[in-house]
Design a protein around this motif. Structure first.
Motif, mmCIF file in Angstrom:
data_model
loop_
_atom_site.group_PDB
_atom_site.id
_atom_site.type_symbol
_atom_site.label_atom_id
_atom_site.label_comp_id
_atom_site.label_asym_id
_atom_site.label_seq_id
_atom_site.Cartn_x
_atom_site.Cartn_y
_atom_site.Cartn_z
ATOM 1 N N GLN A 386 28.687 -4.962 -31.659
ATOM 2 C CA GLN A 386 29.481 -4.318 -30.621
ATOM 3 C C GLN A 386 28.816 -4.443 -29.252
ATOM 4 O O GLN A 386 29.487 -4.589 -28.225
ATOM 5 C CB GLN A 386 29.719 -2.846 -30.975
ATOM 6 N N ASP A 387 27.490 -4.394 -29.235
ATOM 7 C CA ASP A 387 26.775 -4.518 -27.961
ATOM 8 C C ASP A 387 26.959 -5.910 -27.382
ATOM 9 O O ASP A 387 26.995 -6.088 -26.160
ATOM 10 C CB ASP A 387 25.292 -4.205 -28.164
ATOM 11 N N TYR A 390 30.176 -5.704 -25.685
ATOM 12 C CA TYR A 390 30.089 -4.904 -24.467
ATOM 13 C C TYR A 390 29.400 -5.678 -23.340
ATOM 14 O O TYR A 390 29.785 -5.554 -22.174
ATOM 15 C CB TYR A 390 29.334 -3.593 -24.721
ATOM 16 N N GLU A 447 36.405 -5.503 -31.701
ATOM 17 C CA GLU A 447 35.735 -4.464 -30.924
ATOM 18 C C GLU A 447 36.059 -3.102 -31.510
ATOM 19 O O GLU A 447 37.210 -2.827 -31.876
ATOM 20 C CB GLU A 447 36.175 -4.507 -29.453
ATOM 21 N N CYS A 451 33.402 1.025 -28.158
ATOM 22 C CA CYS A 451 33.068 -0.106 -27.289
ATOM 23 C C CYS A 451 34.209 -0.386 -26.312
ATOM 24 O O CYS A 451 33.993 -0.554 -25.106
ATOM 25 C CB CYS A 451 32.776 -1.345 -28.130
ATOM 26 N N PHE A 558 28.288 5.358 -27.889
ATOM 27 C CA PHE A 558 27.975 4.019 -28.400
ATOM 28 C C PHE A 558 26.896 4.108 -29.475
ATOM 29 O O PHE A 558 26.954 3.455 -30.508
ATOM 30 C CB PHE A 558 27.519 3.129 -27.240
#
Length: 567
Positions: A386-387, A390, A447, A451, A558
């Motif tokens: 997910q990061d 992002y 996603e 996020c 998050f």
């Protein structure tokens, strides 16, 4: 707007007059005006004095002191009352009797022993102060005064004022308990403390209290990012032993609330420092919005900062100890300008505006488990995927900033950070490969809701707002990860986290490394530069702070997503 809404907070000072204008009633009224409050006064004594000393004192009769007090209070009730030089036991006892009838905040600067060590109150007056202490909300003795009223004896020094930090903390607690004053600020100007003492006391006690360091202390910082680093700053070995720091100890109900740490200011203009600080505390309390987080810390931090800046910006007057510059707040600003003693006022404001929220982000259970190496692998995999997504939005936000920028300096700043984000994304690809996740799998991962919500908020703010709004929407991510990296590094040194055998060692190394922390420093400098060039109004500052708070909440969400595998 109603007439009531336009009223200034009323601060009443009860103290002696200083004919030289640097201390006493005169210093109090200057400070009150600087804070935007209305000052009234009750005179306890007239003095013939200058910067070199006091040549004569004319005491005001106690009944006339009380007549002044009743006259002022009957016309407009004060929000706070500051007590300074009270001259004799008759005045002290008479005031004690009257103050019991009043329901207002009382700040007491005892004015018992001068900076040079001279006793300013007779013995019977010092004893009479016992009637006053329980009525006091904020009590601000210096070290000799606290020793005098408690009988404390140093275990390490023949000079009773030259206490070490452990003794200062002990003395502050005893003073708070013995006087029954609600809160005590023990002023540390009579002694000097080393950086090692502060680090050792923090490591040994591991208390809940805060340690606030003055910003911009370059001799003490190996890297200076933001104010929350105060509790685990890295001090070079060569500087740890030098006794060059001043520490004020704040105690409430017998427990330490905070230590305020700063370098001694090299100035001969210190006349009226105690008067100014105690009055600034009264003003900070009166102007403090109600029901805000960490109210007591904000009050004392603001008062101490005002007083130290007044010393640092003082001007020559007379042939002895000159006065402070009480007018340094004359230009009303929502934020103080950057100075040698506080080069990052905006970032400090943002973090201190809701310290519990900030800590819930940078010391989140996800971060703690990651540092200990106990974070489940599937949680980190979910987070890192997910990061990666992002970071694409984060890079787009910086590209949007470069588009909206009107100067090459801003264009370069946004572009540099966008380039760093691109390099950071390569780290994520590398991480995922080490976990057996291919680039195709990474890019095809949907996603998660947290996020998408965070990314949408940042882009919406950047699109609809101005360039400063955009700065604000990306700041918490950059600054927060810098703090997480340094905090985890310090936790490893303390044995509370580990590198060896930790699956997440590389992640920890990257976010505590020079490359990323350099980007953090540049981001902070760019933000502070822009704020200094175009100082925000109170309304503008409130909006920027609200954006910051929302982004910090989204950052915490998050971490929650990663820890709880939220889709």
């Amino acid at each position: 707007m109603s007439l009531e809404a336009k009223k200034r907070p009323h601060i009443l000072t009860i103290a002696g007059s200083d004919s030289s204008g640097g201390a006493g009633i005169q210093a109090d009224l200057k400070t009150i005006e600087a804070f935007g409050c209305h000052g009234s006064s009750v005179m306890t004594a007239l003095t013939a004095q200058n910067t070199k000393g006091v040549q004569g004192v004319h005491e005001i009769p106690a009944d006339f002191v009380i007549q002044q007090l009743k006259s002022v209070v009957s016309d407009d009730y004060p929000r706070c009352i500051k007590l300074g030089m009270l001259t004799n036991s008759s005045i002290i006892l008479a005031l004690s009797k009257e103050l019991k009838k009043l329901d207002t905040i009382v700040v007491l600067d005892p004015v018992m022993i001068s900076t040079s060590g001279h006793t300013l109150l007779p013995e019977d007056a010092i004893q009479a102060m016992n009637e006053l202490y329980p009525l006091v909300d904020y009590f601000t003795p210096n070290i000799p005064e606290a020793i005098k009223l408690t009988g404390y004896s140093s275990r390490t020094s023949e000079n009773s004022s030259q206490l070490n930090l452990e003794e200062m903390i002990e003395l502050a607690k005893i003073t708070n308990t013995k006087t029954r004053a609600f809160t005590v600020l023990l002023k540390g100007g009579h002694t000097s403390i080393s950086g090692r003492e502060i680090l050792e006391i923090r490591k040994r006690e591991k208390g809940d209290y805060e340690i606030f360091w003055e910003e911009g202390d370059d001799d003490l910082d190996t890297i200076e990012v933001l104010s929350l680093y105060s509790s685990y700053k890295q001090i070079p070995q060569s500087k740890q032993e030098e006794k060059e720091l001043v520490v004020d100890v704040l105690v409430n109900k017998g427990e330490v609330v905070a230590l305020f740490v700063g370098k001694k200011i090299d100035s001969n203009n210190t006349h009226g420092t105690g008067c100014t600080l105690s009055t600034a505390i009264a003003c900070a309390h009166a102007t403090q919005p109600r029901d805000v987080p960490n109210a007591i810390l904000r009050i004392f931090k603001k008062a101490i900062s005002y007083t130290k800046t007044a010393i640092a910006s003082s001007y020559p007057f007379g042939h002895g100890h000159g006065p402070l510059n009480h007018a340094h707040l004359s230009v009303r600003r929502a934020l103080p300008p950057p100075t040698k003693y506080n080069p990052h006022p905006f970032v400090s404001h943002l973090i201190q505006s809701n310290l519990p929220l900030w800590k819930s982000y940078v010391k989140h259970p996800f971060v703690v488990q990651l540092g200990k190496g106990t974070l489940p692998k599937e949680c980190f995999e979910h987070y890192i995927k997910q990061d990666y997504h992002y970071l694409k939005h984060y890079a787009r936000a910086h590209a949007l900033g470069a588009y909206k920028a009107s100067t090459f300096e801003d264009i370069k700043a946004f572009t540099d950070i966008a380039g760093h984000i691109a390099r950071e994304s390569e780290m994520h690809v590398s991480y995922c490969e080490s976990f057996g996740i291919s680039l195709d799998q990474l890019q095809s991962t949907p996603e998660s809701a947290p996020c998408a919500a965070y990314a949408r908020y940042v882009i919406d703010i950047g699109t609809q707002g101005d360039i400063l709004d955009l700065y604000m929407s990306v700041a918490s991510c950059l600054i927060g990860y810098g703090e997480v990296g340094l905090w985890l590094k310090k936790q490893v040194e303390l044995g509370e986290a580990k590198m060896e055998g930790n699956l997440y060692k590389k992640w920890m190394e990257d976010y505590s490394g020079k490359d990323f922390l350099g980007a953090v420093e540049r981001g902070i400098e760019n933000l502070e530069r822009r704020i200094a060039e175009d100082p925000p109004t109170e309304a503008r500052l409130a909006r920027l702070t609200a954006i910051w708070h929302e982004c910090v909440r989204l950052e915490s969400a998050f971490w929650d997503m990663g820890l709880n595998l939220i889709k």
